[in-house]
Scaffold this motif. Structure first.
Motif, PDB file in Angstrom:
ATOM      1  N   ILE A   1      21.676  -0.876   0.698  1.00 37.07           N
ATOM      2  CA  ILE A   1      20.736  -0.428   1.591  1.00 37.07           C
ATOM      3  C   ILE A   1      19.940   0.987   1.342  1.00 37.07           C
ATOM      4  O   ILE A   1      18.769   0.922   1.628  1.00 37.07           O
ATOM      5  CB  ILE A   1      21.538  -0.225   2.856  1.00 37.07           C
ATOM      6  N   MET A   2      20.565   1.626   0.499  1.00 39.94           N
ATOM      7  CA  MET A   2      20.103   3.013   0.154  1.00 39.94           C
ATOM      8  C   MET A   2      19.105   2.714  -1.152  1.00 39.94           C
ATOM      9  O   MET A   2      18.178   3.172  -1.203  1.00 39.94           O
ATOM     10  CB  MET A   2      21.129   3.785  -0.376  1.00 39.94           C
ATOM     11  N   GLY A   3      19.398   1.684  -1.963  1.00 39.22           N
ATOM     12  CA  GLY A   3      18.521   1.622  -2.866  1.00 39.22           C
ATOM     13  C   GLY A   3      17.197   1.041  -2.422  1.00 39.22           C
ATOM     14  O   GLY A   3      16.277   1.207  -2.843  1.00 39.22           O
ATOM     15  N   MET A   4      17.302   0.010  -1.410  1.00 37.76           N
ATOM     16  CA  MET A   4      16.374  -0.557  -0.644  1.00 37.76           C
ATOM     17  C   MET A   4      15.313   0.282  -0.176  1.00 37.76           C
ATOM     18  O   MET A   4      14.215   0.277  -0.124  1.00 37.76           O
ATOM     19  CB  MET A   4      16.724  -1.770   0.139  1.00 37.76           C
ATOM     20  N   LEU A   5      16.126   1.295   0.755  1.00 33.70           N
ATOM     21  CA  LEU A   5      15.191   2.205   1.745  1.00 33.70           C
ATOM     22  C   LEU A   5      14.348   3.176   0.710  1.00 33.70           C
ATOM     23  O   LEU A   5      13.312   3.605   0.805  1.00 33.70           O
ATOM     24  CB  LEU A   5      16.380   2.913   2.425  1.00 33.70           C
ATOM     25  N   ALA A   6      15.251   3.701  -0.574  1.00 35.78           N
ATOM     26  CA  ALA A   6      14.524   4.605  -1.531  1.00 35.78           C
ATOM     27  C   ALA A   6      13.411   4.019  -2.248  1.00 35.78           C
ATOM     28  O   ALA A   6      12.534   4.543  -2.069  1.00 35.78           O
ATOM     29  CB  ALA A   6      15.625   4.928  -2.419  1.00 35.78           C
ATOM     30  N   THR A   7      13.442   2.251  -2.656  1.00 40.92           N
ATOM     31  CA  THR A   7      12.568   1.963  -3.284  1.00 40.92           C
ATOM     32  C   THR A   7      11.431   1.737  -2.600  1.00 40.92           C
ATOM     33  O   THR A   7      10.112   2.138  -2.774  1.00 40.92           O
ATOM     34  CB  THR A   7      12.874   0.527  -3.859  1.00 40.92           C
ATOM     35  N   GLN A   8      11.495   1.261  -1.120  1.00 37.34           N
ATOM     36  CA  GLN A   8      10.436   1.077  -0.380  1.00 37.34           C
ATOM     37  C   GLN A   8       9.647   2.289   0.222  1.00 37.34           C
ATOM     38  O   GLN A   8       8.202   2.640   0.068  1.00 37.34           O
ATOM     39  CB  GLN A   8      10.689   0.552   1.011  1.00 37.34           C
ATOM     40  N   ALA A   9      10.363   3.628   0.118  1.00 32.74           N
ATOM     41  CA  ALA A   9       9.777   4.841   0.291  1.00 32.74           C
ATOM     42  C   ALA A   9       9.058   5.158  -0.740  1.00 32.74           C
ATOM     43  O   ALA A   9       7.879   5.788  -0.363  1.00 32.74           O
ATOM     44  CB  ALA A   9      10.765   5.823   0.698  1.00 32.74           C
ATOM     45  N   ALA A  10       9.581   4.934  -1.938  1.00 31.87           N
ATOM     46  CA  ALA A  10       8.713   5.457  -2.937  1.00 31.87           C
ATOM     47  C   ALA A  10       7.404   4.545  -3.331  1.00 31.87           C
ATOM     48  O   ALA A  10       6.444   5.043  -3.360  1.00 31.87           O
ATOM     49  CB  ALA A  10       9.591   5.179  -4.399  1.00 31.87           C
ATOM     50  N   TYR A  11       7.430   3.272  -3.145  1.00 33.69           N
ATOM     51  CA  TYR A  11       6.278   2.555  -3.255  1.00 33.69           C
ATOM     52  C   TYR A  11       5.296   2.651  -2.042  1.00 33.69           C
ATOM     53  O   TYR A  11       4.063   2.658  -2.201  1.00 33.69           O
ATOM     54  CB  TYR A  11       6.735   1.111  -3.257  1.00 33.69           C
TER      55      TYR A  11
ATOM     56  N   TYR B   1       9.578  -4.216   3.224  1.00 34.38           N
ATOM     57  CA  TYR B   1       9.923  -4.015   1.753  1.00 34.38           C
ATOM     58  C   TYR B   1       9.006  -4.903   0.895  1.00 34.38           C
ATOM     59  O   TYR B   1       8.644  -4.413  -0.238  1.00 34.38           O
ATOM     60  CB  TYR B   1      11.480  -4.613   1.628  1.00 34.38           C
ATOM     61  N   TYR B   2       9.028  -6.161   1.211  1.00 37.42           N
ATOM     62  CA  TYR B   2       8.304  -7.214   0.242  1.00 37.42           C
ATOM     63  C   TYR B   2       6.718  -6.689   0.213  1.00 37.42           C
ATOM     64  O   TYR B   2       6.053  -6.811  -0.938  1.00 37.42           O
ATOM     65  CB  TYR B   2       8.544  -8.585   0.500  1.00 37.42           C
ATOM     66  N   ALA B   3       6.223  -6.537   1.338  1.00 36.89           N
ATOM     67  CA  ALA B   3       4.940  -5.948   1.448  1.00 36.89           C
ATOM     68  C   ALA B   3       4.651  -4.551   0.666  1.00 36.89           C
ATOM     69  O   ALA B   3       3.500  -4.535  -0.143  1.00 36.89           O
ATOM     70  CB  ALA B   3       4.517  -5.537   2.977  1.00 36.89           C
ATOM     71  N   ALA B   4       5.456  -3.733   0.583  1.00 35.80           N
ATOM     72  CA  ALA B   4       5.478  -2.568  -0.174  1.00 35.80           C
ATOM     73  C   ALA B   4       5.796  -2.912  -1.678  1.00 35.80           C
ATOM     74  O   ALA B   4       4.849  -2.045  -2.374  1.00 35.80           O
ATOM     75  CB  ALA B   4       6.448  -1.332   0.354  1.00 35.80           C
ATOM     76  N   LEU B   5       6.512  -3.852  -1.834  1.00 30.40           N
ATOM     77  CA  LEU B   5       6.709  -4.049  -3.627  1.00 30.40           C
ATOM     78  C   LEU B   5       5.439  -4.780  -3.939  1.00 30.40           C
ATOM     79  O   LEU B   5       4.784  -4.265  -4.965  1.00 30.40           O
ATOM     80  CB  LEU B   5       7.734  -4.966  -3.618  1.00 30.40           C
ATOM     81  N   ASP B   6       4.851  -5.802  -3.074  1.00 29.88           N
ATOM     82  CA  ASP B   6       3.554  -6.485  -3.463  1.00 29.88           C
ATOM     83  C   ASP B   6       2.470  -5.503  -3.522  1.00 29.88           C
ATOM     84  O   ASP B   6       1.670  -5.498  -4.635  1.00 29.88           O
ATOM     85  CB  ASP B   6       3.503  -7.735  -2.615  1.00 29.88           C
ATOM     86  N   ARG B   7       2.249  -4.633  -2.704  1.00 32.88           N
ATOM     87  CA  ARG B   7       1.223  -3.673  -2.633  1.00 32.88           C
ATOM     88  C   ARG B   7       1.193  -2.683  -3.826  1.00 32.88           C
ATOM     89  O   ARG B   7       0.045  -2.425  -4.398  1.00 32.88           O
ATOM     90  CB  ARG B   7       1.286  -2.756  -1.366  1.00 32.88           C
TER      91      ARG B   7
ATOM     92  N   SER C   1      22.945  -5.652   5.656  1.00 31.11           N
ATOM     93  CA  SER C   1      21.474  -5.273   6.204  1.00 31.11           C
ATOM     94  C   SER C   1      20.565  -6.456   5.367  1.00 31.11           C
ATOM     95  O   SER C   1      20.685  -6.693   4.356  1.00 31.11           O
ATOM     96  CB  SER C   1      21.066  -3.891   5.662  1.00 31.11           C
ATOM     97  N   ALA C   2      19.639  -6.728   6.262  1.00 29.69           N
ATOM     98  CA  ALA C   2      18.488  -7.873   5.681  1.00 29.69           C
ATOM     99  C   ALA C   2      17.404  -7.020   4.918  1.00 29.69           C
ATOM    100  O   ALA C   2      17.204  -5.753   5.299  1.00 29.69           O
ATOM    101  CB  ALA C   2      17.924  -8.604   6.768  1.00 29.69           C
ATOM    102  N   VAL C   3      16.592  -7.692   3.986  1.00 25.70           N
ATOM    103  CA  VAL C   3      15.474  -7.101   3.556  1.00 25.70           C
ATOM    104  C   VAL C   3      14.344  -7.380   4.268  1.00 25.70           C
ATOM    105  O   VAL C   3      14.004  -8.619   4.570  1.00 25.70           O
ATOM    106  CB  VAL C   3      15.505  -7.622   2.052  1.00 25.70           C
ATOM    107  N   PRO C   4      13.862  -6.318   4.859  1.00 27.46           N
ATOM    108  CA  PRO C   4      12.754  -6.728   6.033  1.00 27.46           C
ATOM    109  C   PRO C   4      11.413  -6.979   5.078  1.00 27.46           C
ATOM    110  O   PRO C   4      11.182  -6.714   3.945  1.00 27.46           O
ATOM    111  CB  PRO C   4      12.429  -5.265   6.683  1.00 27.46           C
TER     112      PRO C   4
END
Length: 394
Positions: free
Chosen positions: A277-287, A72-78, A66-69
């Motif tokens: 993929i699960m870590g990425m999805l969880a982190t984005q949802a949390a942020y 995701y980067y927008a959620a981290l930055d925000r 899976s790619a990092v969308p």
């Protein structure tokens, strides 16, 4: 949501779930009848947004490459911008399976065997091992400790750098186990020393969101308007903030382009795993949707901290509960009640508590214990009562 409602909704019994904290007491401490307040995770299930994102992927049923969308980067930055006034451009970000792994990779990428790497003690014990296990020379500089408060000794730091030809400084900010959230002035002083002597800085900021006191967290990348970005490798993750440790997902943030090129060249030679993929999805949802949950958690930690302090001040007045500005891990100085070297037998065999011991983090901290406050307030009250019952007689 008030603290009572948060606890009622999210508190979870972790016994017999293969929990390291609860189900490995025998392996770690040699007995099973202990109240576990050691390893740094929680008895609170994560926010619903994270669980819902993971369940949606489970229903999808595919966990392939899976790619990092960009989202995701927008959620981290925000998240970083709103919470910590620190913008994180996409091009700065790399990934690892955990912050200690990130430290190991930074050591491998930016130093050679035998090079000196510096830490400030007491500090999370893997910081010691990750240096020596990678065949680098470990340089330890003690923090200055007085009456429950730890601060940096800048003269000793600079002397150690010069005398040992230090190449890399591994910083813990917020500081585990001493609970400090360093001010911009403090960070400016230590980073200026490193810049002056061309020392790279790996700043482990995994506890950035767990701010308990009045000092705001200051990301190293923002100190003096980014003055030190050219010497920084920053590590952070949502794992401590949202109880996601074994989803194996964290960030390596490198502002300087040349350092990124050096890191990427190193990484190209590794047998790299894909982003979880699960870590990425969880982190984005949390942020994106976890802010209210995190605020509820912080309120519980603050109440637990206040309760512990009040009870020990009343009934164990010679105990010193160390400053807790950040993290959910508090050090307690119990030397007035325990003989030198006798902490483990008293705390474990008489108080029936499973904790981290001060000497695990650095020399000179025998008689200290580290307690985890991210748990049921009833357990913190019980732990305090056990300490008072046993140590109050000494």
């Amino acid at each position: 949501m008030d603290t009572k409602a948060f606890v009622e909704k999210y508190l979870t019994d972790r016994r017999e779930t293969d929990s390291s904290k609860w189900d490995q007491l025998k392996e770690k401490f040699g007995r099973t009848d202990l109240l576990p307040l050691w390893i740094a995770d929680m008895e609170f299930r994560t926010c619903d947004a994270v669980t819902n994102a993971l369940m949606a992927r489970v229903r999808h049923g595919i966990y392939g490459y899976s790619a990092v969308p960009d989202s995701y980067y927008a959620a981290l930055d925000r998240w970083m911008t709103i919470r910590h006034n620190c913008s994180v451009p996409k091009e700065w970000v790399r990934f690892s399976t955990g912050c200690v792994t990130g430290i190991a990779w930074a050591i491998a990428a930016f130093t050679d065997p035998g090079d000196a790497c510096m830490i400030l003690t007491p500090v999370y014990y893997p910081f010691h091992n990750v240096v020596t296990n990678n065949k680098r020379t470990l340089v330890k500089v003690p923090l200055q400790y007085r009456d429950g408060y730890a601060s940096m000794d800048y003269e000793s730091i600079e002397k150690a750098i010069v005398e040992n030809h230090v190449k890399l400084f591994i910083q813990c900010s917020p500081q585990n186990p001493m609970g400090r959230v360093f001010t911009e002035e403090e960070l400016d002083k230590v980073l200026s020393i490193c810049q002056r002597h061309q020392v790279l800085v790996v700043s482990d900021e995994i506890h950035q969101d767990i701010i308990i006191g009045k000092n705001p967290f200051v990301p190293a990348a923002t100190v003096k308007n980014g003055k030190y970005q050219d010497i920084l490798i920053i590590l952070n993750s949502a794992t401590k903030s949202f109880n996601l440790a074994t989803l194996l997902h964290s960030h390596i943030i490198i502002p300087n382009e040349e350092l990124r090129k050096r890191y990427d060249k190193f990484a190209s030679g590794m047998n790299r795993t894909e982003v979880s993929i699960m870590g990425m999805l969880a982190t984005q949802a949390a942020y994106e949707n976890g802010g209210e949950w995190l605020d509820g958690l912080l309120a519980v930690i603050r109440e637990n901290d206040a309760m512990l302090r009040q009870k020990l001040k009343s009934d164990l007045p010679k105990a010193v509960v160390c400053t807790l500005e950040g993290t959910y891990l508090v050090m307690v100085d119990l030397r007035a009640y325990m003989p030198s070297g006798g902490a483990q037998s008293i705390i474990q065999d008489q108080c029936h508590l499973a904790v981290d011991y001060g000497e695990w983090f650095g020399e000179g901290y025998e008689g200290f214990i580290r307690m985890n406050l991210a748990t049921d307030p009833k357990l913190i009250e019980e732990a305090a009562n056990r300490l008072i019952s046993v140590l109050g007689k000494k």
